[in-house]
Write a protein that holds these residues in place. Structure first.
Motif, PDB file in Angstrom:
ATOM      1  N   PHE A 337       0.821  -1.207   0.000  1.00 23.80           N
ATOM      2  CA  PHE A 337       0.000   0.000   0.000  1.00 23.80           C
ATOM      3  C   PHE A 337       0.860   1.264   0.000  1.00 23.80           C
ATOM      4  O   PHE A 337       0.538   2.243  -0.665  1.00 23.80           O
ATOM      5  N   ASP A 338       1.973   1.227   0.731  1.00 22.80           N
ATOM      6  CA  ASP A 338       2.883   2.384   0.748  1.00 22.80           C
ATOM      7  C   ASP A 338       3.358   2.705  -0.663  1.00 22.80           C
ATOM      8  O   ASP A 338       3.447   3.865  -1.065  1.00 22.80           O
ATOM      9  N   ASN A 339       3.639   1.632  -1.372  1.00 15.56           N
ATOM     10  CA  ASN A 339       4.093   1.764  -2.744  1.00 15.56           C
ATOM     11  C   ASN A 339       3.055   2.508  -3.592  1.00 15.56           C
ATOM     12  O   ASN A 339       3.395   3.409  -4.368  1.00 15.56           O
ATOM     13  N   ILE A 340       1.795   2.146  -3.392  1.00 12.35           N
ATOM     14  CA  ILE A 340       0.732   2.805  -4.152  1.00 12.35           C
ATOM     15  C   ILE A 340       0.700   4.296  -3.835  1.00 12.35           C
ATOM     16  O   ILE A 340       0.655   5.130  -4.728  1.00 12.35           O
ATOM     17  N   LEU A 341       0.759   4.601  -2.544  1.00 14.62           N
ATOM     18  CA  LEU A 341       0.687   6.008  -2.155  1.00 14.62           C
ATOM     19  C   LEU A 341       1.865   6.799  -2.710  1.00 14.62           C
ATOM     20  O   LEU A 341       1.732   7.960  -3.083  1.00 14.62           O
ATOM     21  N   VAL A 342       3.017   6.158  -2.755  1.00 11.10           N
ATOM     22  CA  VAL A 342       4.210   6.868  -3.210  1.00 11.10           C
ATOM     23  C   VAL A 342       4.229   7.011  -4.723  1.00 11.10           C
ATOM     24  O   VAL A 342       4.583   8.057  -5.254  1.00 11.10           O
ATOM     25  N   ASN A 343       3.827   5.959  -5.411  1.00 10.04           N
ATOM     26  CA  ASN A 343       4.083   5.911  -6.852  1.00 10.04           C
ATOM     27  C   ASN A 343       2.916   6.265  -7.758  1.00 10.04           C
ATOM     28  O   ASN A 343       3.118   6.653  -8.891  1.00 10.04           O
ATOM     29  N   TYR A 344       1.671   6.083  -7.282  1.00 14.24           N
ATOM     30  CA  TYR A 344       0.551   6.372  -8.171  1.00 14.24           C
ATOM     31  C   TYR A 344       0.336   7.868  -8.214  1.00 14.24           C
ATOM     32  O   TYR A 344       0.098   8.488  -7.187  1.00 14.24           O
ATOM     33  N   LYS A 345       0.412   8.410  -9.411  1.00 17.30           N
ATOM     34  CA  LYS A 345       0.291   9.850  -9.484  1.00 17.30           C
ATOM     35  C   LYS A 345      -1.164  10.274  -9.446  1.00 17.30           C
ATOM     36  O   LYS A 345      -1.509  11.285  -8.883  1.00 17.30           O
ATOM     37  N   ASP A 346      -2.009   9.472 -10.044  1.00 12.82           N
ATOM     38  CA  ASP A 346      -3.412   9.843 -10.145  1.00 12.82           C
ATOM     39  C   ASP A 346      -4.251   8.874  -9.314  1.00 12.82           C
ATOM     40  O   ASP A 346      -4.761   7.889  -9.809  1.00 12.82           O
ATOM     41  N   GLU A 485      -4.170   6.625   7.993  1.00  8.84           N
ATOM     42  CA  GLU A 485      -4.641   5.600   8.921  1.00  8.84           C
ATOM     43  C   GLU A 485      -4.606   4.228   8.255  1.00  8.84           C
ATOM     44  O   GLU A 485      -4.218   3.235   8.861  1.00  8.84           O
ATOM     45  N   MET A 486      -5.043   4.194   6.994  1.00  7.12           N
ATOM     46  CA  MET A 486      -5.038   2.911   6.288  1.00  7.12           C
ATOM     47  C   MET A 486      -3.621   2.362   6.187  1.00  7.12           C
ATOM     48  O   MET A 486      -3.346   1.212   6.529  1.00  7.12           O
ATOM     49  N   ALA A 487      -2.722   3.210   5.718  1.00  7.39           N
ATOM     50  CA  ALA A 487      -1.342   2.758   5.519  1.00  7.39           C
ATOM     51  C   ALA A 487      -0.735   2.288   6.830  1.00  7.39           C
ATOM     52  O   ALA A 487      -0.030   1.279   6.870  1.00  7.39           O
ATOM     53  N   GLU A 488      -1.074   2.997   7.912  1.00 10.84           N
ATOM     54  CA  GLU A 488      -0.534   2.614   9.210  1.00 10.84           C
ATOM     55  C   GLU A 488      -1.033   1.235   9.623  1.00 10.84           C
ATOM     56  O   GLU A 488      -0.258   0.384  10.068  1.00 10.84           O
ATOM     57  N   GLY A 489      -2.331   1.030   9.446  1.00 10.38           N
ATOM     58  CA  GLY A 489      -2.898  -0.270   9.802  1.00 10.38           C
ATOM     59  C   GLY A 489      -2.333  -1.388   8.950  1.00 10.38           C
ATOM     60  O   GLY A 489      -2.025  -2.473   9.430  1.00 10.38           O
ATOM     61  N   PHE A 490      -2.165  -1.116   7.661  1.00 10.67           N
ATOM     62  CA  PHE A 490      -1.682  -2.160   6.743  1.00 10.67           C
ATOM     63  C   PHE A 490      -0.238  -2.545   7.041  1.00 10.67           C
ATOM     64  O   PHE A 490       0.197  -3.633   6.712  1.00 10.67           O
ATOM     65  N   ARG A 491       0.498  -1.607   7.651  1.00 10.98           N
ATOM     66  CA  ARG A 491       1.892  -1.911   7.937  1.00 10.98           C
ATOM     67  C   ARG A 491       2.022  -2.830   9.137  1.00 10.98           C
ATOM     68  O   ARG A 491       3.054  -3.424   9.358  1.00 10.98           O
ATOM     69  N   GLU A 492       1.011  -2.914   9.953  1.00 10.21           N
ATOM     70  CA  GLU A 492       1.100  -3.644  11.211  1.00 10.21           C
ATOM     71  C   GLU A 492       1.477  -5.109  11.006  1.00 10.21           C
ATOM     72  O   GLU A 492       0.915  -5.775  10.159  1.00 10.21           O
TER      73      GLU A 492
END
Lengths: 492, 231
Positions: A337-346, A485-492
């Motif tokens: 998910f972190d990857n998506i947040l970092v890399n998806y431009k749109d 919040e989502m990214a934080e939970g997914f990292r757990e």
């Protein structure tokens, strides 16, 4: 006793998971609902003799009751299949310790015994046995009858967990079993064979010959062993996922998707995600079960008076799969998910893609339900209108809810001991979405405008479709708000 | 201590591990080096019976690991985070382990005081779940858990990874102590050649699933290994 530790650990795991702490409200609602259900069942149990006497004044209540037991077991099987989540244990933390492997397996196999579902029916059965059977036969007979029933409930329990486990492993077995069940129901419906007669006979024999209780005992042991053997052969964590040589599928180069540019690529990524993980793939194989749901309701004369009930069925059939997808679409990607947040431009397009895929799934389901027109144009209208409601309205509600998901889903983990499927709480949290159209419909129904009510529900969906751009933008805004919040939970 | 006979492991028809006959003697400190994908972890997992061998056997004290569990009584191991029960606090985890291994309350207290420096006040009494600890501190918990029972056989996969310099030195001291103890056998893998040569009396190089070098450590070993991997 190692079992004591397992139980303690799982209790702590549940209590300490951020999901549990967040969902206290949901848990309270769940507790209340269970409480109400218990109360209903208790009342039903206490007055069961009067109710039967009222309904069938001339019949023998024991015979009538025995006659419905097979149907009841079938019903319980279906209910459990959808509602009961599988017992799990994170075995990797224990395998290297001096704990017998058989203890680990026994624990996972036997844990379903503690599910509350096993005990609900007792509330009706115990009063029935002692108020109706005991006076007519003897207390001994009542005890034997009750014991057989309880043993069969546990058989169903173990058998359902086995089938559910196989669902991930060998979906074809589940398919075959489903077909057999459907064949039985249809044969019974067309009067070729009578389940009720068979049921009356089977339980009648137990009333007469107490030694027959051996049969349920054997069944319960066998169904337990099925689970035990299944789990035992899968104790090595790596084998569940990479047993066979995996052929690379050709999903990556579907030509049509390539012409769609980035959107196409994202869709193709999601398709591969679904197809290349056992857990998600098993949901695809569950589709027929959703689609066949109508068979149990539409032809049944008992439900004809309950028209609003059909709305429920329609939503479930045309939208069940979509619901599953949208509900988990972000958690499925929790590993990156972190990857998506970092890399998806749109990211708005990311959401739109998920929406397109979600409504495509619903559309496919809708097309497959068209044959239900056989049961009348009324049914066709219901399916069509609920379909429109699903894609134009429910879908956005689901996306909104999905932005609250925080639970990491590790799809690459072997699923045998970690199955995170849909449980009762999952369905209950979705209940409002199912109930809303029924609520909308009720006033129309009351005034006698059935078709009008259905059209209104459909119109709601069409409106959503017309403003889909706005709706997606709204979901996108919400997604952006919740993304940390989502990214934080997914990292757990 | 450990005997390996014709051990292979295949995934999708590809042999990822292939070790014909191999013995690790009691009291040895054995180091395993190799590049990524060489099969180090696979080998350790096979020894710990965490994966099923495609063929062959691993014996610990002359008993096949997949047949008996008596080897578990004398083995302490830590391969990766999945060994940890991450929703427990470290204390709860140690308490559970001491119970499983049949240690007394006194043993547990002794363990806490013995490892006080190793933990460096970052593990105990923090009221944190293991999942909320940093990667390095999780690693500390896992290694300490493996050492807790004073095992006769200690298996650690890349134990130095993620540890801060002080802890690395402390761990090195612990492992050196074990090296000089004739009753303790140690298996360690690492990417850091220096670490391995420091703490192991015997080193094997694993390449594409095969053991291609098996050296007794001397003062030339580090150079020898560096030359091998420099290619």
């Amino acid at each position: 006793m190692i079992y004591k530790w397992f139980l303690l650990h799982q209790w702590r795991e549940m209590k300490r998971s951020s999901i549990w702490q967040r969902n206290i409200a949901l848990n309270i609602v769940l507790g209340l609902l269970i409480g109400i259900m218990l109360l209903y069942l208790l009342v039903l149990g206490l007055f069961i003799d009067k109710i039967l006497a009222e309904l069938y004044p001339d019949g023998d209540p024991v015979k009538i009751f025995n006659g419905i037991l097979f149907y009841y077991f079938g019903f319980e099987f279906f209910l459990r299949f959808f509602m009961q989540s599988l017992p799990t244990l994170n075995i990797e933390s224990y395998l290297h310790l001096p704990i017998k492997k058989s203890s680990i397996v026994h624990y996972v196999a036997a844990k379903s015994v503690f599910m509350i579902g096993n005990y609900l029916s007792w509330l009706v059965m115990v009063p029935f046995a002692f108020k109706v059977i005991a006076p007519a036969y003897s207390t001994n007979t009542a005890v034997v009858w009750l014991a057989s029933f309880v043993l069969l409930v546990f058989t169903i329990n173990f058998f359902t967990t086995y089938v559910k486990r196989q669902l991930v492993n060998k979906p074809s077995i589940v398919g075959v079993f489903g077909l057999v069940l459907i064949a039985l129901v249809l044969l019974d419906y067309f009067g070729v064979l009578s389940l009720s007669a068979a049921s009356t006979f089977a339980f009648g024999q137990i009333l007469l010959h107490h030694e027959l209780i051996v049969l349920p005992i054997v069944l319960v042991i066998l169904s337990y062993l099925l689970n035990y053997w299944f789990l035992k052969s899968r104790l090595y964590p790596d084998e569940v996922t990479v047993k066979k040589k995996q052929k690379q599928d050709s999903l990556a180069d579907i030509k049509y998707l390539k012409t769609l540019g980035l959107t196409g690529q994202l869709i193709s990524l999601d398709l591969r995600l679904i197809w290349r993980h056992k857990r998600t793939r098993s949901i695809v194989f569950m589709a027929p079960l959703f689609l066949l749901y109508g068979l149990f309701f539409y032809p049944n004369p008992a439900y004809q008076k309950m028209y609003p009930m059909f709305i429920f069925v329609g939503i479930f059939m045309t939208g069940g799969m979509m619901l599953n997808y949208i509900n988990y679409c972000f958690s499925y990607e929790s590993n990156y998910f972190d990857n998506i947040l970092v890399n998806y431009k749109d990211l708005e397009r990311y959401i739109r893609t998920k929406y397109i895929l979600g409504i495509s799934i619903a559309t496919a389901c809708y097309i497959l339900t068209i044959p239900y027109i056989f049961f009348g144009t009324d049914i066709f209208l219901i399916n069509t209108m609920t379909y429109l409601y699903n894609i134009g309205f429910l879908s956005f509600v689901l996306f909104y809810v999905a932005t609250f998901s925080k639970k990491r889903m590790d799809l690459s983990k072997g699923a045998t001991f970690n199955y995170q499927g849909m449980g009762a709480s999952h369905w209950l949290s979705m209940l409002p979405a199912f109930l809303l159209p029924v609520l909308i419909f009720l006033p129309f129904n009351f005034m006698g405008y059935k078709t009008g009510g259905m059209l209104f529900i459909g119109a709601l969906g069409v409106a959503g479709l017309l403003f889909s751009r706005l709706m997606i933008a709204f979901v996108y805004k919400q997604f952006m708000k919740r993304r940390y919040e989502m990214a934080e939970g997914f990292r757990e | 201590m450990i005997q390996v006979n014709n051990l292979t492991k295949q995934y999708a028809g590809v042999k990822v591990l292939d070790i014909e006959n191999f013995t690790i003697n009691k009291g040895e400190s054995f180091g395993l080096v190799g590049n990524n994908g060489a099969g180090k972890t696979t080998f350790f997992r096979l020894i710990l019976d965490l994966i099923r061998a495609s063929s062959g056997t691993v014996l610990i004290n002359y008993e096949a690991v997949n047949k008996s569990i008596s080897w578990k009584m004398i083995t302490g191991s830590y391969l990766d985070q999945r060994f940890l029960i991450d929703y427990l606090t470290p204390e709860e985890y140690f308490e559970f382990l001491s119970n499983v291994h049949g240690l007394s309350k006194g043993d547990l207290e002794k363990f806490y005081s013995d490892f006080a420096t190793f933990f460096n006040d970052e593990i105990l009494g923090k009221k944190k779940y293991i999942r909320d600890l940093s990667k390095g501190n999780q690693q500390k918990v896992g290694i300490a858990a493996a050492l807790m029972t004073k095992p006769e056989l200690l298996i650690l996969d890349e134990p130095f990874n993620g540890l801060d310099p002080s802890t690395q030195i402390r761990l090195k001291n612990i492992l050196n102590e074990k090296k000089n103890d004739p009753n303790v056998t140690v298996l360690v893998s690492s990417h850091d050649l220096k670490h391995v040569t420091d703490v192991c009396g015997r080193i094997a190089v694993l390449d594409k699933g095969r053991i291609i070098h098996d050296i007794t450590t001397s003062k030339d070993t580090l150079v020898e290994l560096e030359n091998y991997f420099a290619v």
